[in-house]
Design an enzyme around this catalytic site. Sequence first.
Site, mmCIF file in Angstrom:
data_model
loop_
_atom_site.group_PDB
_atom_site.id
_atom_site.type_symbol
_atom_site.label_atom_id
_atom_site.label_comp_id
_atom_site.label_asym_id
_atom_site.label_seq_id
_atom_site.Cartn_x
_atom_site.Cartn_y
_atom_site.Cartn_z
ATOM 1 N N TYR A 73 31.241 -5.423 34.684
ATOM 2 C CA TYR A 73 31.945 -5.912 33.561
ATOM 3 C C TYR A 73 32.387 -7.450 34.054
ATOM 4 O O TYR A 73 33.183 -7.632 34.641
ATOM 5 C CB TYR A 73 33.319 -5.159 33.541
ATOM 6 C CG TYR A 73 33.001 -3.872 33.246
ATOM 7 C CD1 TYR A 73 32.006 -3.332 32.724
ATOM 8 C CD2 TYR A 73 34.242 -2.635 33.281
ATOM 9 C CE1 TYR A 73 31.674 -2.032 32.315
ATOM 10 C CE2 TYR A 73 33.977 -1.532 32.880
ATOM 11 C CZ TYR A 73 32.903 -1.196 32.292
ATOM 12 O OH TYR A 73 32.556 0.458 32.220
ATOM 13 N N HIS A 110 26.905 4.481 37.909
ATOM 14 C CA HIS A 110 27.119 3.829 36.598
ATOM 15 C C HIS A 110 26.249 4.055 35.817
ATOM 16 O O HIS A 110 24.957 3.463 35.998
ATOM 17 C CB HIS A 110 27.384 2.509 36.778
ATOM 18 C CG HIS A 110 28.118 1.746 35.471
ATOM 19 N ND1 HIS A 110 28.632 0.519 35.409
ATOM 20 C CD2 HIS A 110 28.247 2.461 34.246
ATOM 21 C CE1 HIS A 110 29.056 0.159 34.302
ATOM 22 N NE2 HIS A 110 28.763 1.211 33.493
#
Length: 312
Positions: free
Chosen positions: A56, A119
């Site tokens: 992110y 992830h």
Amino acid sequence: MKYRALGRGGPRVSALGLGTTSLMGIFGRRDPRAVADTLRFGLDHGVNVLDTAPSYGEGFAETVVGQVIRGRRDEVVLSTKVGCWAPDEFDFSARRIRAGFEESLRRLGTDHVDVLLAHDIEYGDPAEITGTVLPLLLRLKEEGKARAVGVSGLPLPVLDTVVETGSLDVVLSYCRYGLHDTALEQYARRWSDGGVATLLGSPAAMGLLTQAGPPAWHPASPELREAASRAAALCARHGADLALLALQFALADDTVGCVVTGTGDRDHLAATLRAVDTPPDAELLAEVRGVFAGVPDPGWPSGNGLWPGAPA
């Protein structure tokens, strides 16, 4: 704020959690100071789950979270991820995970996280995920660097395959439990029976379930987009907000330990917090669900195609 236990013997978590995808830029640029202020506002009003990832903003989101939790670490159930290091950059090797996770801890200003997730595992090799990544996560847990470990991703059959290994505490899925699609529910109930907690990310389905509609890059089919547009118009006629209705719907399912949503705006978060304690309009909810009932496929593919059942 409502609180729930995260799995068997897990931490007490707020029903609403805050994510940090707003710092990725894919939904438009956000002022990091405003995002940090919003996260602090959430903590001040009972939210105790913060979810982030090194991808992110390529570490930027973790840096901001680290600033927010400085002096408040004990108040926060902190979640981050390994394996995806930048948008579309996946490396699930043990060396990269070790090094990347240490970098994450430095940015977060802590010696451990409460939840550590591999992830978007559908972009990894199945043998590497089960043979390398899961054992490494367990070692990191044994070392005290993570209190709970798990995986995240979109395709439910992929997540289910990994849950069946019996080594997980938590699964984070996104976009698969909402007004348009409740496929996650049957999986989450079974996982819960086995002691595995479920976190739901993006109850608004990456912007699909919003008054403004999804961004241009959204993978939803034309039929799903059209249904979402009709649902937004229906909500507007009732003076309601489609995204808040989606959040209320997700929060009503007690099989989900925490619903994680991203926002970088304090006013929007204040409205979200009010929605947490407000039941949805039952009649409007039924009408909106009916709009999506005729959509033939409410999901979309994700992953590298190596996992059986990944497009489901």
